[in-house]
Scaffold this motif. Structure first.
Motif, mmCIF file in Angstrom:
data_model
loop_
_atom_site.group_PDB
_atom_site.id
_atom_site.type_symbol
_atom_site.label_atom_id
_atom_site.label_comp_id
_atom_site.label_asym_id
_atom_site.label_seq_id
_atom_site.Cartn_x
_atom_site.Cartn_y
_atom_site.Cartn_z
ATOM 1 N N PRO A 1 0.830 -1.211 0.000
ATOM 2 C CA PRO A 1 0.000 0.000 0.000
ATOM 3 C C PRO A 1 0.863 1.260 0.000
ATOM 4 O O PRO A 1 1.783 1.390 0.813
ATOM 5 C CB PRO A 1 -0.793 -0.124 1.312
ATOM 6 N N LYS A 2 0.546 2.181 -0.889
ATOM 7 C CA LYS A 2 1.321 3.424 -0.995
ATOM 8 C C LYS A 2 0.452 4.671 -1.020
ATOM 9 O O LYS A 2 0.972 5.789 -0.976
ATOM 10 C CB LYS A 2 2.198 3.383 -2.255
ATOM 11 N N LEU A 3 -0.860 4.520 -1.112
ATOM 12 C CA LEU A 3 -1.743 5.675 -1.236
ATOM 13 C C LEU A 3 -2.300 6.067 0.127
ATOM 14 O O LEU A 3 -2.838 5.227 0.862
ATOM 15 C CB LEU A 3 -2.894 5.365 -2.199
ATOM 16 N N ASN A 4 -2.194 7.354 0.489
ATOM 17 C CA ASN A 4 -2.716 7.827 1.769
ATOM 18 C C ASN A 4 -4.115 8.410 1.614
ATOM 19 O O ASN A 4 -4.695 8.374 0.528
ATOM 20 C CB ASN A 4 -1.758 8.851 2.388
ATOM 21 N N ARG A 5 -4.637 8.988 2.699
ATOM 22 C CA ARG A 5 -6.006 9.508 2.686
ATOM 23 C C ARG A 5 -6.170 10.653 1.696
ATOM 24 O O ARG A 5 -7.182 10.744 1.001
ATOM 25 C CB ARG A 5 -6.402 9.970 4.090
ATOM 26 N N PHE A 6 -5.174 11.534 1.626
ATOM 27 C CA PHE A 6 -5.263 12.651 0.671
ATOM 28 C C PHE A 6 -5.266 12.131 -0.754
ATOM 29 O O PHE A 6 -6.046 12.617 -1.589
ATOM 30 C CB PHE A 6 -4.089 13.614 0.886
ATOM 31 N N ASP A 7 -4.395 11.158 -1.042
ATOM 32 C CA ASP A 7 -4.384 10.556 -2.374
ATOM 33 C C ASP A 7 -5.766 10.020 -2.726
ATOM 34 O O ASP A 7 -6.268 10.231 -3.836
ATOM 35 C CB ASP A 7 -3.372 9.407 -2.443
ATOM 36 N N LEU A 8 -6.388 9.327 -1.766
ATOM 37 C CA LEU A 8 -7.683 8.702 -2.031
ATOM 38 C C LEU A 8 -8.778 9.744 -2.215
ATOM 39 O O LEU A 8 -9.664 9.585 -3.066
ATOM 40 C CB LEU A 8 -8.044 7.735 -0.897
ATOM 41 N N GLN B 1 -11.778 -4.817 2.039
ATOM 42 C CA GLN B 1 -10.625 -4.155 1.419
ATOM 43 C C GLN B 1 -9.788 -5.184 0.662
ATOM 44 O O GLN B 1 -8.962 -5.876 1.254
ATOM 45 C CB GLN B 1 -9.746 -3.471 2.472
ATOM 46 N N LYS B 2 -10.048 -5.282 -0.637
ATOM 47 C CA LYS B 2 -9.278 -6.179 -1.493
ATOM 48 C C LYS B 2 -9.029 -5.509 -2.839
ATOM 49 O O LYS B 2 -9.835 -4.693 -3.288
ATOM 50 C CB LYS B 2 -10.023 -7.504 -1.707
ATOM 51 N N PRO B 3 -7.910 -5.842 -3.481
ATOM 52 C CA PRO B 3 -7.661 -5.295 -4.821
ATOM 53 C C PRO B 3 -8.782 -5.687 -5.780
ATOM 54 O O PRO B 3 -9.245 -6.830 -5.767
ATOM 55 C CB PRO B 3 -6.339 -5.951 -5.231
ATOM 56 N N GLY B 4 -9.207 -4.733 -6.601
ATOM 57 C CA GLY B 4 -10.321 -5.017 -7.506
ATOM 58 C C GLY B 4 -11.599 -5.315 -6.757
ATOM 59 O O GLY B 4 -12.436 -6.103 -7.211
ATOM 60 N N GLY B 5 -11.782 -4.670 -5.601
ATOM 61 C CA GLY B 5 -12.904 -4.970 -4.718
ATOM 62 C C GLY B 5 -14.264 -4.774 -5.352
ATOM 63 O O GLY B 5 -15.237 -5.413 -4.960
ATOM 64 N N GLY C 1 -18.900 7.498 -10.134
ATOM 65 C CA GLY C 1 -17.477 7.189 -10.204
ATOM 66 C C GLY C 1 -16.847 6.874 -8.871
ATOM 67 O O GLY C 1 -15.871 6.125 -8.799
ATOM 68 N N TYR C 2 -17.402 7.430 -7.774
ATOM 69 C CA TYR C 2 -16.802 7.235 -6.448
ATOM 70 C C TYR C 2 -16.728 5.766 -6.055
ATOM 71 O O TYR C 2 -15.825 5.342 -5.322
ATOM 72 C CB TYR C 2 -17.604 8.009 -5.399
ATOM 73 N N GLN C 3 -17.683 4.952 -6.556
ATOM 74 C CA GLN C 3 -17.735 3.537 -6.170
ATOM 75 C C GLN C 3 -16.507 2.763 -6.636
ATOM 76 O O GLN C 3 -16.128 1.756 -6.030
ATOM 77 C CB GLN C 3 -19.019 2.885 -6.721
ATOM 78 N N LEU C 4 -15.847 3.239 -7.696
ATOM 79 C CA LEU C 4 -14.683 2.537 -8.230
ATOM 80 C C LEU C 4 -13.457 2.676 -7.335
ATOM 81 O O LEU C 4 -12.438 2.014 -7.575
ATOM 82 C CB LEU C 4 -14.370 3.055 -9.634
ATOM 83 N N THR C 5 -13.556 3.525 -6.308
ATOM 84 C CA THR C 5 -12.468 3.641 -5.342
ATOM 85 C C THR C 5 -12.167 2.304 -4.680
ATOM 86 O O THR C 5 -11.046 2.065 -4.228
ATOM 87 C CB THR C 5 -12.837 4.685 -4.262
ATOM 88 N N MET C 6 -13.165 1.429 -4.633
ATOM 89 C CA MET C 6 -12.970 0.117 -4.026
ATOM 90 C C MET C 6 -11.870 -0.687 -4.709
ATOM 91 O O MET C 6 -11.270 -1.579 -4.094
ATOM 92 C CB MET C 6 -14.278 -0.684 -4.063
ATOM 93 N N ASN C 7 -11.583 -0.393 -5.964
ATOM 94 C CA ASN C 7 -10.536 -1.130 -6.673
ATOM 95 C C ASN C 7 -9.144 -0.849 -6.132
ATOM 96 O O ASN C 7 -8.194 -1.567 -6.442
ATOM 97 C CB ASN C 7 -10.586 -0.806 -8.169
ATOM 98 N N PHE C 8 -9.008 0.217 -5.301
ATOM 99 C CA PHE C 8 -7.713 0.547 -4.713
ATOM 100 C C PHE C 8 -7.543 -0.068 -3.317
ATOM 101 O O PHE C 8 -6.656 0.348 -2.571
ATOM 102 C CB PHE C 8 -7.544 2.072 -4.622
ATOM 103 N N GLY C 9 -8.384 -1.037 -2.973
ATOM 104 C CA GLY C 9 -8.323 -1.635 -1.641
ATOM 105 C C GLY C 9 -6.956 -2.175 -1.276
ATOM 106 O O GLY C 9 -6.572 -2.167 -0.097
ATOM 107 N N GLY C 10 -6.185 -2.664 -2.256
ATOM 108 C CA GLY C 10 -4.858 -3.190 -1.986
ATOM 109 C C GLY C 10 -3.765 -2.145 -2.033
ATOM 110 O O GLY C 10 -2.616 -2.438 -1.697
#
Length: 444
Positions: free
Chosen positions: A6-13, A69-73, A215-224
């Motif tokens: 994991p490399k993305l923080n809250r601001f990134d998200l 929280q999983k990749p491609g969630g 579009g916000y729902q696709l944020t789940m793909n960054f779970g990993g």
């Protein structure tokens, strides 16, 4: 995603959420909404209602993200809670939708850029498809360098995007209000149409509104990819959604104030129209370049997240094994990135006008979002005997039920208003089942 750190923080998200939603639609779809409703009251009401429903959806996905929280969630949660074949069929459609949606944004970005760069050059101006293809190619190269590189570029573009919208909003204090134009045009529309026509037009307008909020729902793909996802994933969705809601309501009020409802209807590139009226020719050039940068941000974030869903499908042997391969140094799925790029280029060649792409996207995408949102009932039931220490949705189960019903209504309106697009999406959805079976057999 094995090996991915994991490399993305809250601001990134938060910036990812803003860029996933605020692409190019808010600079284009208001004209379509105005053309459907013909009334300033209904115009603003559509954006308010769409914003409320979308924020409810953001709350639903915030809890889903907190519990899962999983990749491609976005794919994986449906595969686990329903069925892998059903999840693939939904995402099989999304393979085409994502390429078409990205192509659409690239085309609109090119529409803003070409007149600025080539209008006075004296040379041949390239078509929007050529310029759009060049834009996509540059972003593919940037994202090939790594996930964090893509995130840094995205943060800069998203901040620029927010400043652009605030600049347009400032026209409220510069342009004289178009109140009389709004009133006379609205009265003529109401007096010459019955209630069924008005209600139908309002529903059609909501299709464009909800597309613009999505579009916000696709944020789940960054779970990993998210640091401390149980906390940062829901907070990023909520913070980003609040920013989006405020910006959308402000900018649409600015459009209405400066152009009037008839002026919005007759302005294909409505942001440039309000900029020209507020700041003159210099404002038009600045806004055109700024909106082009906004399109870059939306394209960039989709190039970042889409390969993650391909990985999740490949884990279930629903896509070829090469989608599982990634570069350990850059954390980029190079083959998946190439495949997504090809799908965008194909869409640029063969898909038609913006409105047709919009209807195609909304029919299948609304159903997919509804299915993913419904997994909250499974997640709640599974965790009923233990206390959840992450985000919990209030007004459960009423709020998710309202959100899902609204999504189904949007799909019905698309079916009624654009049967051909809905049928095409349904055929691709059905074809997903035999493709899933064939791919499982091949990858066995």
């Amino acid at each position: 995603m094995d090996g991915i750190k994991p490399k993305l923080n809250r601001f990134d998200l938060t910036m990812i959420v803003v860029s996933l939603v605020i692409g190019i639609g808010i600079f284009r779809t208001p004209a379509m909404v105005a053309g459907a409703v013909h009334s300033p009251i209904l115009f603003i009401s559509a954006w308010i209602l769409g914003g409320i429903i979308s924020f409810a959806g953001a709350l639903v996905f915030a809890e889903i993200g907190s519990r899962y929280q999983k990749p491609g969630g976005y794919y994986k949660v449906v595969a686990e809670k329903y069925n892998p074949a059903f999840a693939f069929m939904l995402n099989w459609v999304a393979i085409f939708i994502n390429g078409a949606g990205a192509a659409n944004v690239a085309i609109i970005g090119a529409e803003y850029l070409n007149p600025v760069i080539f209008s006075s050059s004296g040379y041949f101006s390239p078509s929007t498809q050529v310029t759009a293809s060049f834009i996509v190619l540059i972003l593919l190269v940037i994202n090939y360098l790594g996930i964090k590189t893509g995130a840094r570029v995205l943060n800069i573009l998203t901040i620029i995007k927010i400043c652009i919208i605030l600049l347009i909003v400032s026209s409220i204090f510069i342009v004289s209000p178009a109140q009389m134009d709004n009133l006379s045009f609205s009265n003529e529309f109401f007096s010459s149409n019955d209630y069924s026509t008005i209600i139908y037009g309002f529903g059609v307008g909501l299709i464009s509104v909800f597309y613009t909020y999505g579009g916000y729902q696709l944020t789940m793909n960054f779970g990993g990819d998210v640091i401390n996802p149980k906390k940062n994933l829901p907070q990023g969705i909520l913070f980003g959604s609040i920013i989006i809601l405020l910006l959308y309501l402000l900018i649409n009020y600015a459009y209405l104030n400066g152009l009037g409802i008839e002026g919005i209807m007759n302005s294909k590139l409505v942001a440039a129209a309000i900029a020209d009226k507020s700041f003159g020719s210099a404002g038009t050039i600045f806004i055109s370049l700024s909106i082009f940068l906004s399109a870059l941000g939306f394209l960039n974030v989709n190039i970042m997240q889409t390969p993650r869903s391909y990985f999740a499908m490949a884990e279930d042997k629903a896509l070829p094994k090469f989608f599982l391969k990634f570069n350990h140094k850059t954390q980029i799925q190079e083959y998946a990135l190439l495949f997504y790029g090809v799908s965008i280029f194909v869409s640029l060649l063969f898909l038609g006008a913006f409105e047709k792409i919009l209807n195609y996207v909304m029919f299948t995408d609304s159903i997919t979002i509804a299915v993913v949102a419904s997994t909250i009932f499974f997640l709640r039931w599974e965790d009923r005997k233990k206390e959840h220490d992450g985000y919990k949705l209030f007004l459960y189960p009423v709020l998710p039920a309202i959100f899902i019903i609204f999504l189904i209504m949007i799909s019905i309106y698309v079916l009624i208003s654009s049967f051909e697009s809905a049928l095409f999406g349904s055929i691709i959805f059905a074809l997903g089942y035999p493709v899933f079976k064939i791919m499982q057999r091949v990858n066995k």
